[in-house]
Scaffold this active site. Structure first.
Site, PDB file in Angstrom:
ATOM      1  CD  GLU A  18     -30.497  -3.113 -11.106  1.00 26.99           C
ATOM      2  OE1 GLU A  18     -29.268  -2.914 -10.977  1.00 26.99           O
ATOM      3  OE2 GLU A  18     -31.244  -3.453 -10.156  1.00 26.99           O
ATOM      4  N   GLY A  78     -30.207  -8.794 -10.711  1.00 31.19           N
ATOM      5  CA  GLY A  78     -29.431  -8.519  -9.513  1.00 31.19           C
ATOM      6  C   GLY A  78     -28.293  -9.500  -9.257  1.00 31.19           C
ATOM      7  CB  THR A  79     -26.372 -10.112  -6.119  1.00 28.73           C
ATOM      8  OG1 THR A  79     -25.887  -8.774  -5.943  1.00 28.73           O
ATOM      9  CG2 THR A  79     -25.319 -11.091  -5.632  1.00 28.73           C
ATOM     10  N   GLY A 136     -14.829 -18.016   6.164  1.00 30.75           N
ATOM     11  CA  GLY A 136     -16.266 -17.975   6.392  1.00 30.75           C
ATOM     12  C   GLY A 136     -16.904 -19.316   6.105  1.00 30.75           C
ATOM     13  NE  ARG A 176     -24.831 -10.482  -0.740  1.00 30.45           N
ATOM     14  CZ  ARG A 176     -24.066 -10.333  -1.819  1.00 30.45           C
ATOM     15  NH1 ARG A 176     -23.040 -11.129  -2.031  1.00 30.45           N
ATOM     16  NH2 ARG A 176     -24.334  -9.376  -2.702  1.00 30.45           N
ATOM     17  CG  ASP A 215     -30.012  -9.656   0.241  1.00 31.19           C
ATOM     18  OD1 ASP A 215     -30.893 -10.506   0.419  1.00 31.19           O
ATOM     19  OD2 ASP A 215     -28.962  -9.891  -0.397  1.00 31.19           O
ATOM     20  CG  HIS A 220     -38.159 -49.280  -2.186  1.00 31.20           C
ATOM     21  ND1 HIS A 220     -37.172 -49.104  -1.251  1.00 31.20           N
ATOM     22  CD2 HIS A 220     -37.911 -50.465  -2.818  1.00 31.20           C
ATOM     23  CE1 HIS A 220     -36.352 -50.151  -1.311  1.00 31.20           C
ATOM     24  NE2 HIS A 220     -36.783 -50.993  -2.252  1.00 31.20           N
TER      25      HIS A 220
END
Length: 473
Positions: free
Chosen positions: A39, A45-46, A183, A275, A317, A450
């Site tokens: 890393e 990470g992000t 966006g 992205r 990603d 409920h």
């Protein structure tokens, strides 16, 4: 395991320490494999450092601010908001991120994962060169998990002050009095919601004809209604023509669906138009790999998330659709790849059963097919809806919202779609319903508590099963 002596060979080498990378590393180590995780920034990470966790911390603070307004205006609680101490809010957010970061690094150390800080470059199908460290060979395989970065607009560079992306919006100085969000996907909607809660005037511009355009049309409709009710200026079917950065803000020209040009001025422009995968310097060609036209690394075998080069897998990603670019999907992909490299035969990721959530106010949560998607896929569809205001707890919250169930006629549930307060905490039940191919009658025989918002889910299924209690079929 600490980084005390260089490793030249390992079982599994993971490039990228975000959700997909560190989940792969943890699971592979638990299965007895030796793992090196590379890393170049911080593990997590992000999602941990710039996205999911800090943004949801801020959205929680925003919910508290909204609660003060609701207490005063709806419940007669004579509360006022004196101010928002931005530095204190940021300190709490950063403490939450730091705690989670220390948790992840602790898990990796306890699991025996060797974490190497540096940039990694493929040298072949089993080799990686790590800057400032050396070369490492992977006996079983290499996992690509380098994530993504915000998409930017040509000629409009983010400066972290007047023009920001989702990666740096939370870290820009202070709270703007006005913001233009470009966006209307999940990220844009969340940031629009956050800034509105903190008192900013917000304009939200989306090029598609509705917000969160990948979700069910009724989700978009209810979400838009809720955002407009909060005072957000929502402009769909609109396009940014140009933007000029001024000394004290931004001036943008926006084309409306009618072809008119409108000027929007704001203190800050937040660009949230998607992205793009990060593969810079990864050396894909040296290993015999390439990307598609959008920069994704496409698996040759989706069941194993293995590329065209045997032994090189990809998670997170970097993957194109049907992967979702979501942290929890990355966790599932990491588990799958780790177990595959350990010689197991895990079930492939069922992307249709992965929940999708927008953490705005109101929230949206969905799993499975939209009504239009189900019809396009050739299903004979029946639909059941239930307004949250039709159950007692929904009237307590007073924020509107709905439950929508899409099912095959006389068959299984294809999708569940929720809009309203706290629906992110309600979607897990529907994940199981869709993932296990349940039918409405299967769900209808189970009792929901409920009074709760989840009652509306139960009621929607009761109605579809022909046993409607508070509404007619």
């Amino acid at each position: 395991m600490t980084q005390t002596e260089k490793v030249t060979e390992t079982d599994v080498l993971v490039i990228g320490g975000g959700t997909g990378g560190y989940s792969t590393a943890l699971r592979a180590a638990a299965l007895g494999l030796r793992v090196v995780l590379v890393e170049r920034d911080k593990v997590g990470g992000t999602c941990l450092h710039r996205g999911c966790i800090p943004s949801k911390a801020m959205l929680h603070a925003a919910e508290l601010v909204d609660g003060i307004t609701e207490a005063r205006e709806r419940w007669g609680v004579k509360a006022t908001l004196e101010s928002v101490d931005w530095s204190a809010l940021v300190a709490t957010r950063d403490d939450i991120v730091d705690r989670n970061h220390r948790g992840v690094t602790g898990h990796l150390a306890h699991a025996g994962v060797e974490v190497v800080h540096g940039s990694a470059e493929l040298t072949g199908p089993r080799g990686v060169r790590i800057g400032g460290y050396g070369e490492v060979a992977a006996r079983r395989g290499i996992v690509l998990a380098t994530g993504s970065r915000p998409r930017t607009l040509p000629g409009l560079a983010a400066d972290g002050r007047r023009v920001v992306t989702s990666d740096d919006a939370l870290f820009a100085a202070g709270l703007p009095e006005s913001v233009l969000v470009l966006g209307g996907g999940a990220i844009g909607v969340e940031y629009a919601s956050l800034h509105r809660s903190m008192g900013a005037r917000v304009t939200l511009v989306e090029a598609a004809d509705r917000l969160v355009p990948l979700e069910d049309a009724d989700v978009s409709r209810h979400l838009t209604r809720g955002l407009k009710r909060r005072g957000i200026d929502v402009r769909t079917g609109a396009r940014l023509l140009e933007a000029t950065v001024l000394e004290d803000g931004v001036r943008a020209a926006v084309r409306t669906p009618r072809g008119e040009t409108r000027t929007v001025e704001a203190d800050r422009l937040l660009v949230a138009v998607g992205r793009v995968p990060v593969t810079d310097g990864l050396g894909l060609a040296a290993a015999g790999l390439s990307t598609d036209e959008r920069g994704h690394v496409v698996p040759a075998d989706w069941d194993r998330l293995e590329t065209s080069v045997p032994g090189i897998h990809v998670v997170g990603d970097l993957l194109p659709p049907p992967s979702l670019g979501l942290a929890h999907a990355s966790f599932a992909e990491g588990l799958l790849v780790a177990e595959t490299l350990a010689g197991l035969r895990p079930a492939p990721v069922d992307y249709a059963a992965v929940p999708r959530v927008t953490y705005s106010a109101p929230q949206t949560a969905a799993v499975g097919l939209s009504e239009a998607g189900a019809r396009d896929a050739g299903h004979d569809v029946v639909v059941g809806t239930m307004p949250l205001t039709a159950v007692a707890k929904g009237t307590v919250h007073g924020q509107g919202g709905m439950v929508k169930v899409v099912a095959e006629r006389d068959g299984r549930v294809l999708g569940v779609h929720l809009v309203g307060p706290h629906v992110s905490e309600m979607i897990a039940e529907s994940q199981l319903i869709v993932g296990w191919d349940a039918e409405p009658s299967d769900v209808a025989r189970h009792v929901h508590p409920h009074p709760t918002l989840s009652e509306a889910v139960g009621e929607a299924f009761l109605t579809l099963a022909g046993r409607g209690l508070h509404q007619r079929a």
